[in-house]
Design a protein around this motif. Structure first.
Motif, mmCIF file in Angstrom:
data_model
loop_
_atom_site.group_PDB
_atom_site.id
_atom_site.type_symbol
_atom_site.label_atom_id
_atom_site.label_comp_id
_atom_site.label_asym_id
_atom_site.label_seq_id
_atom_site.Cartn_x
_atom_site.Cartn_y
_atom_site.Cartn_z
ATOM 1 N N VAL A 71 -21.419 -14.829 -25.743
ATOM 2 C CA VAL A 71 -22.935 -15.593 -25.201
ATOM 3 C C VAL A 71 -23.718 -15.961 -26.339
ATOM 4 O O VAL A 71 -23.995 -15.332 -26.989
ATOM 5 C CB VAL A 71 -23.603 -14.578 -24.176
ATOM 6 C CG1 VAL A 71 -24.697 -15.192 -23.660
ATOM 7 C CG2 VAL A 71 -22.748 -14.048 -23.074
ATOM 8 N N ALA A 72 -24.103 -17.231 -26.009
ATOM 9 C CA ALA A 72 -25.061 -17.895 -27.288
ATOM 10 C C ALA A 72 -25.776 -19.079 -26.626
ATOM 11 O O ALA A 72 -25.486 -19.684 -25.811
ATOM 12 C CB ALA A 72 -24.129 -18.347 -28.279
ATOM 13 N N LYS A 120 -20.536 -23.243 -30.484
ATOM 14 C CA LYS A 120 -20.889 -22.201 -31.284
ATOM 15 C C LYS A 120 -19.599 -21.042 -31.076
ATOM 16 O O LYS A 120 -19.270 -20.121 -31.973
ATOM 17 C CB LYS A 120 -22.075 -21.315 -31.413
ATOM 18 C CG LYS A 120 -23.254 -22.525 -31.626
ATOM 19 C CD LYS A 120 -24.506 -21.753 -31.438
ATOM 20 C CE LYS A 120 -25.030 -20.586 -32.231
ATOM 21 N NZ LYS A 120 -26.427 -20.126 -31.988
ATOM 22 N N ILE A 121 -19.015 -21.344 -29.985
ATOM 23 C CA ILE A 121 -17.912 -20.724 -29.416
ATOM 24 C C ILE A 121 -16.737 -21.295 -29.272
ATOM 25 O O ILE A 121 -16.828 -22.563 -28.592
ATOM 26 C CB ILE A 121 -18.320 -19.801 -28.155
ATOM 27 C CG1 ILE A 121 -19.850 -19.014 -28.407
ATOM 28 C CG2 ILE A 121 -17.242 -18.847 -27.632
ATOM 29 C CD1 ILE A 121 -20.285 -18.462 -27.188
ATOM 30 N N GLU A 161 -24.331 -21.214 -23.697
ATOM 31 C CA GLU A 161 -22.844 -21.472 -23.965
ATOM 32 C C GLU A 161 -21.969 -19.946 -23.722
ATOM 33 O O GLU A 161 -22.396 -18.966 -24.436
ATOM 34 C CB GLU A 161 -22.632 -21.840 -25.180
ATOM 35 C CG GLU A 161 -21.016 -22.126 -25.627
ATOM 36 C CD GLU A 161 -20.784 -22.714 -27.009
ATOM 37 O OE1 GLU A 161 -19.846 -23.126 -27.172
ATOM 38 O OE2 GLU A 161 -21.837 -22.773 -27.726
ATOM 39 N N VAL A 162 -21.284 -19.866 -22.499
ATOM 40 C CA VAL A 162 -20.505 -18.735 -22.341
ATOM 41 C C VAL A 162 -19.009 -18.663 -22.088
ATOM 42 O O VAL A 162 -18.613 -19.724 -21.695
ATOM 43 C CB VAL A 162 -21.104 -18.139 -21.138
ATOM 44 C CG1 VAL A 162 -20.743 -16.752 -20.792
ATOM 45 C CG2 VAL A 162 -22.482 -17.827 -20.938
ATOM 46 N N ALA A 163 -18.154 -17.962 -22.634
ATOM 47 C CA ALA A 163 -16.796 -17.908 -22.664
ATOM 48 C C ALA A 163 -16.303 -16.460 -22.590
ATOM 49 O O ALA A 163 -17.218 -15.487 -23.168
ATOM 50 C CB ALA A 163 -16.160 -18.615 -23.767
ATOM 51 N N VAL A 192 -26.074 -14.997 -31.371
ATOM 52 C CA VAL A 192 -24.676 -14.858 -30.791
ATOM 53 C C VAL A 192 -24.446 -13.574 -30.453
ATOM 54 O O VAL A 192 -24.400 -12.804 -31.330
ATOM 55 C CB VAL A 192 -23.624 -15.480 -31.293
ATOM 56 C CG1 VAL A 192 -22.416 -15.597 -30.530
ATOM 57 C CG2 VAL A 192 -23.948 -17.109 -31.703
ATOM 58 N N VAL A 193 -24.023 -13.054 -29.253
ATOM 59 C CA VAL A 193 -23.663 -12.035 -28.873
ATOM 60 C C VAL A 193 -22.296 -11.786 -28.528
ATOM 61 O O VAL A 193 -21.679 -12.892 -27.501
ATOM 62 C CB VAL A 193 -24.417 -11.200 -27.721
ATOM 63 C CG1 VAL A 193 -23.839 -10.112 -27.188
ATOM 64 C CG2 VAL A 193 -25.864 -11.030 -28.026
#
Length: 263
Positions: free
Chosen positions: A41-42, A51-52, A199-201, A29-30
Protein backbone atom coordinates in the motif's frame (compact mmCIF):
# COMPACT_ATOMS: atom_id res chain seq x y z
CA UNK A 1 46.89 18.04 5.69
CA UNK A 2 46.05 18.83 2.04
CA UNK A 3 43.53 21.59 1.46
CA UNK A 4 39.95 20.35 1.48
CA UNK A 5 40.76 17.06 3.22
CA UNK A 6 37.86 15.19 4.83
CA UNK A 7 38.12 11.90 6.69
CA UNK A 8 36.43 8.81 5.18
CA UNK A 9 34.13 8.69 8.20
CA UNK A 10 32.95 12.24 7.57
CA UNK A 11 32.40 11.55 3.86
CA UNK A 12 30.30 8.50 4.65
CA UNK A 13 28.26 10.41 7.24
CA UNK A 14 27.61 13.23 4.78
CA UNK A 15 26.48 10.83 2.06
CA UNK A 16 24.25 8.95 4.50
CA UNK A 17 22.64 12.18 5.75
CA UNK A 18 22.07 13.32 2.18
CA UNK A 19 20.37 10.03 1.23
CA UNK A 20 18.19 9.97 4.37
CA UNK A 21 16.92 13.50 3.73
CA UNK A 22 15.99 12.62 0.15
CA UNK A 23 14.18 9.44 1.19
CA UNK A 24 12.32 11.21 4.00
CA UNK A 25 10.74 13.57 1.46
CA UNK A 26 8.95 10.63 -0.19
CA UNK A 27 5.60 9.31 0.95
CA UNK A 28 5.71 6.18 3.06
CA UNK A 29 5.07 2.69 1.69
CA UNK A 30 3.73 -0.21 3.77
CA UNK A 31 4.24 -3.90 3.01
CA UNK A 32 2.59 -6.49 5.26
CA UNK A 33 1.53 -10.12 5.31
CA UNK A 34 -2.08 -11.23 5.32
CA UNK A 35 -3.61 -14.69 5.36
CA UNK A 36 -3.32 -15.31 1.59
CA UNK A 37 -0.10 -13.47 0.79
CA UNK A 38 1.55 -10.05 0.95
CA UNK A 39 -0.08 -6.62 0.61
CA UNK A 40 1.55 -3.43 -0.72
CA UNK A 41 0.00 0.00 0.00
CA UNK A 42 1.35 3.43 -0.96
CA UNK A 43 -0.16 6.91 -1.32
CA UNK A 44 0.70 7.89 -4.88
CA UNK A 45 -1.04 10.75 -6.76
CA UNK A 46 0.67 9.79 -10.03
CA UNK A 47 -1.09 7.33 -12.34
CA UNK A 48 1.94 6.88 -14.59
CA UNK A 49 4.82 6.42 -12.12
CA UNK A 50 4.47 3.32 -9.97
CA UNK A 51 6.13 2.79 -6.61
CA UNK A 52 4.90 -0.85 -6.50
CA UNK A 53 5.65 -3.32 -9.29
CA UNK A 54 6.02 -6.96 -10.24
CA UNK A 55 9.49 -8.42 -10.70
CA UNK A 56 8.76 -12.10 -11.36
CA UNK A 57 6.19 -14.84 -10.78
CA UNK A 58 6.22 -14.66 -6.98
CA UNK A 59 8.25 -11.51 -6.37
CA UNK A 60 7.07 -7.95 -5.87
CA UNK A 61 8.99 -4.69 -5.58
CA UNK A 62 8.25 -1.45 -3.70
CA UNK A 63 10.42 1.63 -3.34
CA UNK A 64 10.56 5.22 -2.12
CA UNK A 65 12.91 8.05 -3.04
CA UNK A 66 14.00 9.29 -6.44
CA UNK A 67 11.90 7.64 -9.12
CA UNK A 68 14.59 7.54 -11.82
CA UNK A 69 16.99 5.80 -9.42
CA UNK A 70 14.70 3.07 -8.11
CA UNK A 71 13.29 2.53 -11.60
CA UNK A 72 16.79 1.58 -12.75
CA UNK A 73 16.98 -0.91 -9.88
CA UNK A 74 13.58 -2.36 -10.81
CA UNK A 75 14.56 -2.85 -14.46
CA UNK A 76 17.85 -4.42 -13.44
CA UNK A 77 15.99 -6.84 -11.18
CA UNK A 78 13.66 -7.84 -14.01
CA UNK A 79 16.63 -8.53 -16.32
CA UNK A 80 18.31 -10.60 -13.60
CA UNK A 81 15.14 -12.62 -12.99
CA UNK A 82 14.43 -13.22 -16.69
CA UNK A 83 17.99 -14.35 -17.46
CA UNK A 84 18.22 -16.70 -14.49
CA UNK A 85 14.72 -18.09 -15.03
CA UNK A 86 15.48 -18.80 -18.69
CA UNK A 87 18.99 -20.15 -18.11
CA UNK A 88 18.15 -22.40 -15.18
CA UNK A 89 14.60 -22.76 -13.90
CA UNK A 90 11.86 -20.33 -12.87
CA UNK A 91 11.96 -21.72 -9.33
CA UNK A 92 15.63 -20.69 -9.09
CA UNK A 93 14.63 -17.01 -9.10
CA UNK A 94 14.15 -16.08 -5.44
CA UNK A 95 13.54 -12.94 -3.45
CA UNK A 96 16.69 -13.56 -1.44
CA UNK A 97 18.81 -13.74 -4.58
CA UNK A 98 17.32 -10.50 -5.85
CA UNK A 99 17.83 -8.82 -2.47
CA UNK A 100 21.48 -9.88 -2.49
CA UNK A 101 21.91 -8.40 -5.98
CA UNK A 102 20.38 -5.09 -4.92
CA UNK A 103 22.44 -5.02 -1.71
CA UNK A 104 25.66 -5.50 -3.69
CA UNK A 105 24.82 -2.74 -6.16
CA UNK A 106 23.61 -0.27 -3.52
CA UNK A 107 26.65 -0.89 -1.31
CA UNK A 108 29.06 -0.43 -4.21
CA UNK A 109 27.42 2.82 -5.33
CA UNK A 110 27.36 4.16 -1.77
CA UNK A 111 31.05 3.40 -1.27
CA UNK A 112 32.48 4.37 -4.66
CA UNK A 113 30.25 7.15 -6.01
CA UNK A 114 30.25 10.76 -4.93
CA UNK A 115 26.47 10.66 -4.44
CA UNK A 116 24.62 7.69 -2.97
CA UNK A 117 21.24 6.63 -4.32
CA UNK A 118 18.30 8.28 -2.56
CA UNK A 119 16.22 5.12 -2.45
CA UNK A 120 14.89 2.51 -0.06
CA UNK A 121 13.56 -0.76 -1.45
CA UNK A 122 11.46 -3.73 -0.38
CA UNK A 123 11.67 -7.07 -2.17
CA UNK A 124 8.85 -9.44 -1.18
CA UNK A 125 8.31 -13.07 -2.18
CA UNK A 126 5.16 -15.06 -1.51
CA UNK A 127 5.54 -18.75 -0.70
CA UNK A 128 3.29 -21.78 -0.99
CA UNK A 129 2.43 -21.28 2.69
CA UNK A 130 2.64 -18.35 5.09
CA UNK A 131 5.93 -19.67 6.46
CA UNK A 132 7.43 -19.39 2.99
CA UNK A 133 6.74 -15.64 2.67
CA UNK A 134 9.74 -13.29 2.79
CA UNK A 135 10.06 -9.50 3.06
CA UNK A 136 13.49 -7.91 2.59
CA UNK A 137 14.03 -4.19 3.17
CA UNK A 138 17.16 -2.62 1.68
CA UNK A 139 18.54 0.80 2.54
CA UNK A 140 20.62 3.20 0.43
CA UNK A 141 23.95 1.81 1.74
CA UNK A 142 23.19 -1.82 0.85
CA UNK A 143 22.08 -2.97 4.31
CA UNK A 144 19.49 -5.77 4.21
CA UNK A 145 16.80 -6.31 6.86
CA UNK A 146 14.79 -9.52 6.91
CA UNK A 147 11.43 -8.18 8.10
CA UNK A 148 8.79 -10.33 9.75
CA UNK A 149 5.11 -9.52 9.28
CA UNK A 150 5.43 -5.98 7.97
CA UNK A 151 7.79 -3.26 6.78
CA UNK A 152 7.52 0.52 6.38
CA UNK A 153 9.86 2.92 4.61
CA UNK A 154 10.09 6.52 3.46
CA UNK A 155 8.46 9.62 4.87
CA UNK A 156 7.69 9.16 8.57
CA UNK A 157 8.75 5.51 8.58
CA UNK A 158 9.36 5.33 12.34
CA UNK A 159 5.90 6.65 13.21
CA UNK A 160 4.27 4.42 10.58
CA UNK A 161 6.13 1.38 11.94
CA UNK A 162 4.96 2.18 15.47
CA UNK A 163 1.33 2.33 14.36
CA UNK A 164 1.77 -0.90 12.41
CA UNK A 165 3.24 -2.65 15.43
CA UNK A 166 0.27 -1.61 17.55
CA UNK A 167 -2.35 -2.94 15.11
CA UNK A 168 -0.75 -5.75 13.12
CA UNK A 169 -1.72 -9.34 13.87
CA UNK A 170 -1.02 -12.57 12.03
CA UNK A 171 -3.41 -14.20 9.54
CA UNK A 172 -5.49 -11.08 8.90
CA UNK A 173 -7.94 -11.02 6.01
CA UNK A 174 -7.12 -8.78 3.05
CA UNK A 175 -9.70 -6.19 4.13
CA UNK A 176 -8.32 -6.12 7.69
CA UNK A 177 -4.74 -5.83 6.43
CA UNK A 178 -5.71 -2.91 4.20
CA UNK A 179 -7.41 -1.21 7.15
CA UNK A 180 -4.26 -1.63 9.27
CA UNK A 181 -2.06 -0.28 6.46
CA UNK A 182 -4.22 2.79 5.84
CA UNK A 183 -4.45 3.53 9.56
CA UNK A 184 -0.66 3.32 9.86
CA UNK A 185 -0.15 5.62 6.87
CA UNK A 186 -2.57 8.25 8.19
CA UNK A 187 -1.44 10.74 10.80
CA UNK A 188 -3.63 10.80 13.92
CA UNK A 189 -6.50 13.17 13.22
CA UNK A 190 -5.61 13.35 9.53
CA UNK A 191 -7.62 12.31 6.49
CA UNK A 192 -6.93 9.22 4.45
CA UNK A 193 -5.92 9.72 0.82
CA UNK A 194 -8.75 9.28 -1.71
CA UNK A 195 -9.01 6.07 -3.71
CA UNK A 196 -7.62 7.78 -6.83
CA UNK A 197 -4.38 8.52 -4.93
CA UNK A 198 -3.82 5.02 -3.56
CA UNK A 199 -1.56 2.42 -5.12
CA UNK A 200 -2.46 -1.05 -3.83
CA UNK A 201 -1.27 -4.47 -4.95
CA UNK A 202 -0.98 -8.01 -3.60
CA UNK A 203 1.06 -11.14 -4.03
CA UNK A 204 -1.76 -13.70 -3.76
CA UNK A 205 -0.55 -17.25 -3.23
CA UNK A 206 -3.92 -18.63 -4.45
CA UNK A 207 -3.48 -17.22 -7.97
CA UNK A 208 -2.11 -19.43 -10.72
CA UNK A 209 1.39 -18.77 -12.06
CA UNK A 210 1.85 -15.00 -11.66
CA UNK A 211 0.91 -14.01 -8.11
CA UNK A 212 1.08 -10.22 -8.49
CA UNK A 213 -2.20 -8.35 -8.84
CA UNK A 214 -2.97 -4.63 -8.77
CA UNK A 215 -6.13 -3.59 -6.94
CA UNK A 216 -7.71 -0.65 -8.71
CA UNK A 217 -11.08 0.88 -9.57
CA UNK A 218 -14.24 -0.88 -8.45
CA UNK A 219 -12.31 -3.81 -6.97
CA UNK A 220 -10.39 -1.51 -4.63
CA UNK A 221 -13.51 0.47 -3.75
CA UNK A 222 -15.35 -2.73 -2.75
CA UNK A 223 -12.41 -3.74 -0.59
CA UNK A 224 -12.25 -0.30 1.03
CA UNK A 225 -15.97 -0.48 1.76
CA UNK A 226 -15.30 -3.57 3.87
CA UNK A 227 -12.74 -1.65 5.92
CA UNK A 228 -15.04 1.24 6.81
CA UNK A 229 -15.36 1.52 10.57
CA UNK A 230 -18.95 2.14 11.71
CA UNK A 231 -19.47 5.44 13.56
CA UNK A 232 -19.43 5.37 17.34
CA UNK A 233 -22.84 5.57 19.02
CA UNK A 234 -23.80 9.02 20.21
CA UNK A 235 -23.17 9.72 23.86
CA UNK A 236 -26.51 10.03 25.72
CA UNK A 237 -27.15 13.42 27.31
CA UNK A 238 -26.44 13.64 31.06
CA UNK A 239 -29.39 13.00 33.32
CA UNK A 240 -30.97 16.06 34.92
CA UNK A 241 -29.79 16.71 38.45
CA UNK A 242 -32.65 16.10 40.90
CA UNK A 243 -33.79 19.05 42.96
CA UNK A 244 -33.65 19.25 46.74
CA UNK A 245 -31.39 17.23 48.95
CA UNK A 246 -32.15 13.88 47.29
CA UNK A 247 -28.87 12.35 46.06
CA UNK A 248 -28.74 11.49 42.33
CA UNK A 249 -29.41 7.87 41.40
CA UNK A 250 -26.38 5.67 40.99
CA UNK A 251 -25.84 2.64 38.84
CA UNK A 252 -23.24 -0.08 38.44
CA UNK A 253 -19.81 1.26 37.54
CA UNK A 254 -18.56 0.90 33.97
CA UNK A 255 -22.01 0.73 32.33
CA UNK A 256 -21.86 4.20 30.75
CA UNK A 257 -19.93 4.80 27.50
CA UNK A 258 -18.33 8.23 27.75
CA UNK A 259 -17.39 8.26 24.05
CA UNK A 260 -13.65 7.84 24.71
CA UNK A 261 -13.42 4.23 23.44
CA UNK A 262 -11.31 3.68 20.31
CA UNK A 263 -13.31 3.44 17.10
Amino acid sequence: MPFGYASPEQIMRDKADYARKGIARGRSVVVLQYVDGILFVAPNPSRALHKISEIYDRIGFAAVGRYNEFEELRLGGIRYADINGYTYDRSDVTGRGLANLYASNLGRIFTESIKSLEVEVVVAEVGETKDGDAIYRLTFDGSVFDEHGFAAMGGQADAVSTRLKERYRESMSLADALEVALTALTEPGGERPPVAQLEVAVLDRNREHRKFLRLTGARLERLLAQTTTPPAPATPPPAAKPSGDTPPPTGPEGDVDDGSSPL
